[in-house]
Write a protein that holds these residues in place. Structure first.
Motif, PDB file in Angstrom:
ATOM      1  N   TYR A 247     -88.343 108.260  81.470  1.00 56.01           N
ATOM      2  CA  TYR A 247     -89.252 109.097  81.334  1.00 56.01           C
ATOM      3  C   TYR A 247     -88.820 110.099  80.613  1.00 56.01           C
ATOM      4  CZ  TYR A 247     -91.883 106.264  84.563  1.00 56.01           C
ATOM      5  OH  TYR A 247     -92.660 105.537  85.551  1.00 56.01           O
ATOM      6  N   GLY A 248     -88.460 111.308  80.391  1.00 56.50           N
ATOM      7  CA  GLY A 248     -87.496 112.006  79.911  1.00 56.50           C
ATOM      8  C   GLY A 248     -87.010 111.959  78.714  1.00 56.50           C
ATOM      9  N   GLN A 249     -87.059 111.190  78.247  1.00 58.34           N
ATOM     10  CA  GLN A 249     -86.624 111.014  77.011  1.00 58.34           C
ATOM     11  C   GLN A 249     -87.908 110.007  76.585  1.00 58.34           C
ATOM     12  OE1 GLN A 249     -84.069 107.652  77.750  1.00 58.34           O
ATOM     13  NE2 GLN A 249     -81.956 108.159  77.100  1.00 58.34           N
ATOM     14  N   LEU A 250     -88.778 109.024  76.860  1.00 57.54           N
ATOM     15  CA  LEU A 250     -90.516 108.933  76.365  1.00 57.54           C
ATOM     16  C   LEU A 250     -90.499 110.215  76.195  1.00 57.54           C
ATOM     17  CD1 LEU A 250     -92.168 107.231  75.363  1.00 57.54           C
ATOM     18  CD2 LEU A 250     -92.871 107.502  78.191  1.00 57.54           C
ATOM     19  N   MET A 251     -90.298 111.564  77.016  1.00 59.43           N
ATOM     20  CA  MET A 251     -90.945 112.827  77.237  1.00 59.43           C
ATOM     21  C   MET A 251     -91.352 113.628  75.912  1.00 59.43           C
ATOM     22  SD  MET A 251     -94.063 114.556  78.240  1.00 59.43           S
ATOM     23  CE  MET A 251     -94.436 116.194  79.155  1.00 59.43           C
ATOM     24  N   GLN A 252     -89.598 113.057  75.306  1.00 58.92           N
ATOM     25  CA  GLN A 252     -89.029 114.041  74.456  1.00 58.92           C
ATOM     26  C   GLN A 252     -89.900 113.619  73.178  1.00 58.92           C
ATOM     27  OE1 GLN A 252     -87.414 117.156  74.675  1.00 58.92           O
ATOM     28  NE2 GLN A 252     -88.523 116.815  72.728  1.00 58.92           N
ATOM     29  N   ALA A 253     -89.592 112.115  73.204  1.00 60.18           N
ATOM     30  CA  ALA A 253     -89.694 111.312  72.185  1.00 60.18           C
ATOM     31  C   ALA A 253     -91.328 111.074  71.167  1.00 60.18           C
ATOM     32  CB  ALA A 253     -89.754 109.977  72.417  1.00 60.18           C
ATOM     33  N   ALA A 254     -91.944 111.629  72.848  1.00 62.29           N
ATOM     34  CA  ALA A 254     -93.574 111.452  72.254  1.00 62.29           C
ATOM     35  C   ALA A 254     -93.482 112.987  72.086  1.00 62.29           C
ATOM     36  CB  ALA A 254     -94.440 111.519  73.700  1.00 62.29           C
ATOM     37  N   THR A 255     -93.157 114.275  72.678  1.00 65.54           N
ATOM     38  CA  THR A 255     -93.571 115.338  71.841  1.00 65.54           C
ATOM     39  C   THR A 255     -92.876 115.616  70.883  1.00 65.54           C
ATOM     40  OG1 THR A 255     -93.043 116.035  74.613  1.00 65.54           O
ATOM     41  CG2 THR A 255     -92.635 117.859  71.922  1.00 65.54           C
ATOM     42  N   SER A 256     -91.701 115.122  70.193  1.00 63.18           N
ATOM     43  CA  SER A 256     -91.275 115.125  68.955  1.00 63.18           C
ATOM     44  C   SER A 256     -92.400 114.133  67.568  1.00 63.18           C
ATOM     45  CB  SER A 256     -90.078 114.695  68.563  1.00 63.18           C
ATOM     46  OG  SER A 256     -88.812 115.095  69.039  1.00 63.18           O
ATOM     47  N   PHE A 257     -93.073 112.800  68.621  1.00 62.76           N
ATOM     48  CA  PHE A 257     -93.792 112.498  67.636  1.00 62.76           C
ATOM     49  C   PHE A 257     -95.700 112.736  67.259  1.00 62.76           C
ATOM     50  CE2 PHE A 257     -90.461 108.860  67.594  1.00 62.76           C
ATOM     51  CZ  PHE A 257     -90.951 107.467  67.103  1.00 62.76           C
ATOM     52  N   GLY A 258     -95.838 113.974  68.501  1.00 63.10           N
ATOM     53  CA  GLY A 258     -97.223 114.087  68.690  1.00 63.10           C
ATOM     54  C   GLY A 258     -96.342 115.597  67.113  1.00 63.10           C
ATOM     55  N   VAL A 259     -95.594 116.836  67.351  1.00 69.22           N
ATOM     56  CA  VAL A 259     -95.309 117.069  66.448  1.00 69.22           C
ATOM     57  C   VAL A 259     -95.104 117.020  64.946  1.00 69.22           C
ATOM     58  CG1 VAL A 259     -93.524 118.756  65.739  1.00 69.22           C
ATOM     59  CG2 VAL A 259     -93.815 118.672  67.661  1.00 69.22           C
ATOM     60  N   GLU A 260     -94.973 115.810  64.651  1.00 68.83           N
ATOM     61  CA  GLU A 260     -94.931 115.203  63.970  1.00 68.83           C
ATOM     62  C   GLU A 260     -96.382 114.831  63.138  1.00 68.83           C
ATOM     63  OE1 GLU A 260     -92.855 114.980  60.873  1.00 68.83           O
ATOM     64  OE2 GLU A 260     -91.416 116.561  62.118  1.00 68.83           O
ATOM     65  N   PHE A 261     -97.081 114.357  64.089  1.00 67.44           N
ATOM     66  CA  PHE A 261     -98.600 114.003  63.665  1.00 67.44           C
ATOM     67  C   PHE A 261     -99.532 115.377  63.087  1.00 67.44           C
ATOM     68  CE2 PHE A 261     -98.174 109.906  66.829  1.00 67.44           C
ATOM     69  CZ  PHE A 261     -96.887 110.254  66.134  1.00 67.44           C
ATOM     70  N   LEU A 262     -98.678 115.776  64.016  1.00 65.84           N
ATOM     71  CA  LEU A 262     -99.888 117.266  63.993  1.00 65.84           C
ATOM     72  C   LEU A 262     -99.413 118.067  62.914  1.00 65.84           C
ATOM     73  CD1 LEU A 262    -100.143 118.798  67.060  1.00 65.84           C
ATOM     74  CD2 LEU A 262    -102.097 118.002  65.621  1.00 65.84           C
ATOM     75  N   LYS A 263     -98.610 118.004  61.902  1.00 68.10           N
ATOM     76  CA  LYS A 263     -98.300 118.695  60.465  1.00 68.10           C
ATOM     77  C   LYS A 263     -99.362 117.783  59.508  1.00 68.10           C
ATOM     78  CE  LYS A 263     -93.661 119.241  61.387  1.00 68.10           C
ATOM     79  NZ  LYS A 263     -92.193 118.851  60.514  1.00 68.10           N
ATOM     80  N   LYS A 264    -100.020 116.007  59.783  1.00 70.40           N
ATOM     81  CA  LYS A 264    -100.790 115.910  58.964  1.00 70.40           C
ATOM     82  C   LYS A 264    -102.254 115.023  59.345  1.00 70.40           C
ATOM     83  CE  LYS A 264     -96.363 113.423  56.419  1.00 70.40           C
ATOM     84  NZ  LYS A 264     -96.069 112.404  56.098  1.00 70.40           N
ATOM     85  N   MET A 265    -102.865 115.280  60.601  1.00 71.30           N
ATOM     86  CA  MET A 265    -103.786 115.689  61.066  1.00 71.30           C
ATOM     87  C   MET A 265    -103.745 116.289  62.054  1.00 71.30           C
ATOM     88  SD  MET A 265    -103.284 111.514  62.431  1.00 71.30           S
ATOM     89  CE  MET A 265    -101.068 111.289  62.807  1.00 71.30           C
ATOM     90  N   GLU A 266    -105.133 116.451  61.958  1.00 75.66           N
ATOM     91  CA  GLU A 266    -106.148 117.449  63.205  1.00 75.66           C
ATOM     92  C   GLU A 266    -106.137 116.625  64.763  1.00 75.66           C
ATOM     93  OE1 GLU A 266    -106.631 120.543  62.822  1.00 75.66           O
ATOM     94  OE2 GLU A 266    -105.382 120.476  60.519  1.00 75.66           O
ATOM     95  N   PRO A 267    -106.401 116.957  65.513  1.00 76.45           N
ATOM     96  CA  PRO A 267    -106.113 117.160  67.015  1.00 76.45           C
ATOM     97  C   PRO A 267    -107.963 116.192  66.965  1.00 76.45           C
ATOM     98  CG  PRO A 267    -105.557 119.598  66.764  1.00 76.45           C
ATOM     99  CD  PRO A 267    -105.247 119.041  65.954  1.00 76.45           C
ATOM    100  N   GLY A 268    -107.848 115.607  67.299  1.00 75.41           N
ATOM    101  CA  GLY A 268    -109.275 114.242  68.128  1.00 75.41           C
ATOM    102  C   GLY A 268    -109.702 113.527  66.919  1.00 75.41           C
TER     103      GLY A 268
END
Length: 181
Positions: free
Chosen positions: A5-26
């Motif tokens: 679960y910890g690895q999933l949370m960190q991976a999801a966080t890193s992926f989310g950070v990258e997504f927000l560089k190119k997309m907006e929430p919503g």
């Protein structure tokens, strides 16, 4: 492979950070990723970033080739301008696209190029039960793809039913494993 679960949370966080560089929430993002670890990281990364994932099947490159018309219809219906995918799937899309200018208008984020960084952080988002979690589409194998908005409440209801059925039909549930959608 096994992921904690910890690895999933960190991976999801890193992926989310990258997504927000190119997309907006919503924003809505088409997920065109084979059923593998990257799909899970990408899906949860969307949720961590407040982006609405729209999973589309990409089991194999051949499957993508057969369903490209449906993928384009889903793009149009959702209004998404972003596609989360892999380099390999992108190459198939690019080779099959009759109108390359459409691809040039889209933002592609390659999940197989995202590096999981243990220093990445995102705030924990809260959402009311009625808030949408993802958009789910049919494959479109017999008719045009049809979509449904799945809310937090829908997911929780399905989990509750699964829990009740598990205890009813599987009294020794300590040995059972399930993946629920």
């Amino acid at each position: 492979s096994k992921v904690t679960y910890g690895q999933l949370m960190q991976a999801a966080t890193s992926f989310g950070v990258e997504f927000l560089k190119k997309m907006e929430p919503g924003e809505r993002a088409i997920m065109l990723v084979p059923n593998e670890e990257l799909f899970i990281f990408g899906f949860w990364g969307c949720l961590r970033a407040g982006i609405l994932p729209v999973p589309c099947p990409a089991f194999t490159e051949m499957y993508v080739a057969k369903t490209i018309g449906n993928i384009l219809k889903i793009l149009k219906v959702t209004g998404s301008r972003s596609i989360l995918t892999t380099k390999k799937v992108y190459q198939v899309l690019h080779s099959l696209a009759e109108d390359k200018s459409l691809l040039e208008q889209l933002k592609f984020i390659f999940l197989d190029e995202i590096v999981i960084n243990p220093t990445d952080v995102l705030p924990i988002l809260s959402a009311p039960p009625s808030k949408e979690v993802f958009l789910q589409f049919t494959s479109g194998s017999t008719v045009n793809p049809k979509g449904v908005i799945v809310s937090h409440q829908n997911v929780l209801h399905n989990l509750e039913i699964a829990h009740r059925l598990k205890s009813k039909f599987d009294p020794d549930s300590s040995k059972s494993q399930r993946v629920l959608w």
